[in-house]
Design a protein around this motif. Structure first.
Motif, PDB file in Angstrom:
ATOM      1  N   LYS A  66      -0.171  17.695 -11.807  1.00  0.00           N
ATOM      2  CA  LYS A  66      -0.417  19.031 -11.283  1.00  0.00           C
ATOM      3  C   LYS A  66       0.590  20.017 -11.861  1.00  0.00           C
ATOM      4  CE  LYS A  66      -1.703  21.079  -6.909  1.00  0.00           C
ATOM      5  NZ  LYS A  66      -1.735  20.897  -5.462  1.00  0.00           N
ATOM      6  N   ALA A  67       1.834  19.598 -12.034  1.00  0.00           N
ATOM      7  CA  ALA A  67       2.868  20.463 -12.608  1.00  0.00           C
ATOM      8  C   ALA A  67       2.567  20.723 -14.085  1.00  0.00           C
ATOM      9  CB  ALA A  67       4.239  19.813 -12.450  1.00  0.00           C
ATOM     10  N   LYS A  68       2.075  19.726 -14.814  1.00  0.00           N
ATOM     11  CA  LYS A  68       1.718  19.916 -16.226  1.00  0.00           C
ATOM     12  C   LYS A  68       0.581  20.908 -16.371  1.00  0.00           C
ATOM     13  CE  LYS A  68       2.988  15.694 -18.635  1.00  0.00           C
ATOM     14  NZ  LYS A  68       2.494  14.499 -19.327  1.00  0.00           N
ATOM     15  N   ILE A  69      -0.415  20.795 -15.512  1.00  0.00           N
ATOM     16  CA  ILE A  69      -1.571  21.708 -15.567  1.00  0.00           C
ATOM     17  C   ILE A  69      -1.128  23.122 -15.250  1.00  0.00           C
ATOM     18  CG2 ILE A  69      -3.757  22.285 -14.443  1.00  0.00           C
ATOM     19  CD1 ILE A  69      -4.234  19.257 -14.165  1.00  0.00           C
ATOM     20  N   ALA A  70      -0.229  23.296 -14.311  1.00  0.00           N
ATOM     21  CA  ALA A  70       0.248  24.618 -13.923  1.00  0.00           C
ATOM     22  C   ALA A  70       1.059  25.279 -15.045  1.00  0.00           C
ATOM     23  CB  ALA A  70       1.084  24.529 -12.658  1.00  0.00           C
ATOM     24  N   MET A  71       1.720  24.474 -15.878  1.00  0.00           N
ATOM     25  CA  MET A  71       2.533  25.022 -16.964  1.00  0.00           C
ATOM     26  C   MET A  71       1.680  25.548 -18.115  1.00  0.00           C
ATOM     27  SD  MET A  71       5.751  22.454 -17.121  1.00  0.00           S
ATOM     28  CE  MET A  71       6.980  23.572 -17.775  1.00  0.00           C
ATOM     29  N   HIS A  72       0.504  24.993 -18.293  1.00  0.00           N
ATOM     30  CA  HIS A  72      -0.355  25.399 -19.417  1.00  0.00           C
ATOM     31  C   HIS A  72      -1.047  26.639 -19.084  1.00  0.00           C
ATOM     32  CE1 HIS A  72       0.368  21.981 -21.940  1.00  0.00           C
ATOM     33  NE2 HIS A  72       0.169  21.168 -20.909  1.00  0.00           N
TER      34      HIS A  72
ATOM     35  N   ALA B 254       0.831  -1.208   0.000  1.00  0.00           N
ATOM     36  CA  ALA B 254       0.000   0.000   0.000  1.00  0.00           C
ATOM     37  C   ALA B 254       0.863   1.255   0.000  1.00  0.00           C
ATOM     38  CB  ALA B 254      -0.936  -0.003   1.203  1.00  0.00           C
ATOM     39  N   MET B 255       1.969   1.234   0.725  1.00  0.00           N
ATOM     40  CA  MET B 255       2.857   2.398   0.755  1.00  0.00           C
ATOM     41  C   MET B 255       3.515   2.639  -0.599  1.00  0.00           C
ATOM     42  SD  MET B 255       4.548   1.987   4.553  1.00  0.00           S
ATOM     43  CE  MET B 255       5.929   3.021   4.173  1.00  0.00           C
ATOM     44  N   VAL B 256       3.926   1.580  -1.280  1.00  0.00           N
ATOM     45  CA  VAL B 256       4.549   1.731  -2.598  1.00  0.00           C
ATOM     46  C   VAL B 256       3.529   2.266  -3.602  1.00  0.00           C
ATOM     47  CG1 VAL B 256       5.541   0.435  -4.536  1.00  0.00           C
ATOM     48  CG2 VAL B 256       6.341   0.026  -2.207  1.00  0.00           C
ATOM     49  N   ILE B 257       2.325   1.731  -3.589  1.00  0.00           N
ATOM     50  CA  ILE B 257       1.273   2.220  -4.489  1.00  0.00           C
ATOM     51  C   ILE B 257       0.964   3.678  -4.190  1.00  0.00           C
ATOM     52  CG2 ILE B 257      -1.186   2.006  -5.057  1.00  0.00           C
ATOM     53  CD1 ILE B 257      -0.821  -1.048  -4.746  1.00  0.00           C
ATOM     54  N   GLY B 258       0.866   4.039  -2.921  1.00  0.00           N
ATOM     55  CA  GLY B 258       0.605   5.427  -2.539  1.00  0.00           C
ATOM     56  C   GLY B 258       1.711   6.362  -2.988  1.00  0.00           C
ATOM     57  N   TYR B 259       2.948   5.923  -2.881  1.00  0.00           N
ATOM     58  CA  TYR B 259       4.079   6.748  -3.314  1.00  0.00           C
ATOM     59  C   TYR B 259       3.999   7.032  -4.809  1.00  0.00           C
ATOM     60  CZ  TYR B 259       8.808   8.000  -4.682  1.00  0.00           C
ATOM     61  OH  TYR B 259       9.886   8.631  -5.241  1.00  0.00           O
ATOM     62  N   PHE B 260       3.788   5.981  -5.604  1.00  0.00           N
ATOM     63  CA  PHE B 260       3.711   6.198  -7.052  1.00  0.00           C
ATOM     64  C   PHE B 260       2.479   6.999  -7.429  1.00  0.00           C
ATOM     65  CE2 PHE B 260       6.625   2.478  -7.232  1.00  0.00           C
ATOM     66  CZ  PHE B 260       7.673   3.149  -7.845  1.00  0.00           C
ATOM     67  N   TRP B 261       1.378   6.841  -6.727  1.00  0.00           N
ATOM     68  CA  TRP B 261       0.186   7.631  -6.978  1.00  0.00           C
ATOM     69  C   TRP B 261       0.477   9.110  -6.697  1.00  0.00           C
ATOM     70  CZ3 TRP B 261      -5.229   5.853  -4.970  1.00  0.00           C
ATOM     71  CH2 TRP B 261      -6.201   6.698  -5.444  1.00  0.00           C
ATOM     72  N   TYR B 262       1.150   9.379  -5.587  1.00  0.00           N
ATOM     73  CA  TYR B 262       1.505  10.750  -5.231  1.00  0.00           C
ATOM     74  C   TYR B 262       2.427  11.367  -6.277  1.00  0.00           C
ATOM     75  CZ  TYR B 262       3.863  14.558  -2.803  1.00  0.00           C
ATOM     76  OH  TYR B 262       4.395  15.771  -2.476  1.00  0.00           O
ATOM     77  N   LYS B 263       3.444  10.606  -6.732  1.00  0.00           N
ATOM     78  CA  LYS B 263       4.363  11.097  -7.741  1.00  0.00           C
ATOM     79  C   LYS B 263       3.632  11.435  -9.036  1.00  0.00           C
ATOM     80  CE  LYS B 263       8.562   9.550  -9.091  1.00  0.00           C
ATOM     81  NZ  LYS B 263       9.646   8.594  -9.273  1.00  0.00           N
TER      82      LYS B 263
ATOM     83  N   ALA C 165       0.407  12.146  -9.408  1.00  0.00           N
ATOM     84  CA  ALA C 165      -0.469  13.296  -9.206  1.00  0.00           C
ATOM     85  C   ALA C 165       0.330  14.594  -9.204  1.00  0.00           C
ATOM     86  CB  ALA C 165      -1.237  13.149  -7.902  1.00  0.00           C
ATOM     87  N   LYS C 166       1.521  14.554  -8.646  1.00  0.00           N
ATOM     88  CA  LYS C 166       2.373  15.740  -8.615  1.00  0.00           C
ATOM     89  C   LYS C 166       2.805  16.143 -10.022  1.00  0.00           C
ATOM     90  CE  LYS C 166       6.260  17.516  -5.982  1.00  0.00           C
ATOM     91  NZ  LYS C 166       7.318  17.208  -5.038  1.00  0.00           N
TER      92      LYS C 166
END
Length: 83
Positions: A77-83, A62-71, A73-74
């Motif tokens: 979010k960075a792609k959306i902020a650039m547009h 669960a921690m590994v899945i959460g880490y990759f999910w967080y990465k 999502a980040k």
């Protein structure tokens, strides 16, 4: 964000800081008691480690899945902020 980090850190420390939690089911306990009565004490230690291993694995997954999910999502979010 700081509060979330502190809460997550405290939760992880609370989960990992525990005394040796050696638990056994009734059948395993009977088997170990029988072996101890016959003089073999090594099976009990191995059984306890196996139980702890099985207990920890779902949380690690669960921690590994959460880490990759967080990465992921980040990155989104960075792609959306650039547009």
């Amino acid at each position: 964000m700081k509060k979330v980090f502190k809460t997550a850190l405290f939760t992880l420390l609370a989960l990992f800081y525990q005394s040796a939690a050696f638990a056994q089911c009734a059948m395993c306990r009977a088997s170990v008691e029988n072996n101890v009565a016959n003089g073999d004490t090594s099976i009990g230690a191995g059984l306890n480690l196996g139980i702890l291993y099985l207990f920890v694995m779902p949380y690690l997954i669960a921690m590994v899945i959460g880490y990759f999910w967080y990465k992921n999502a980040k990155k989104k979010k960075a792609k959306i902020a650039m547009h």
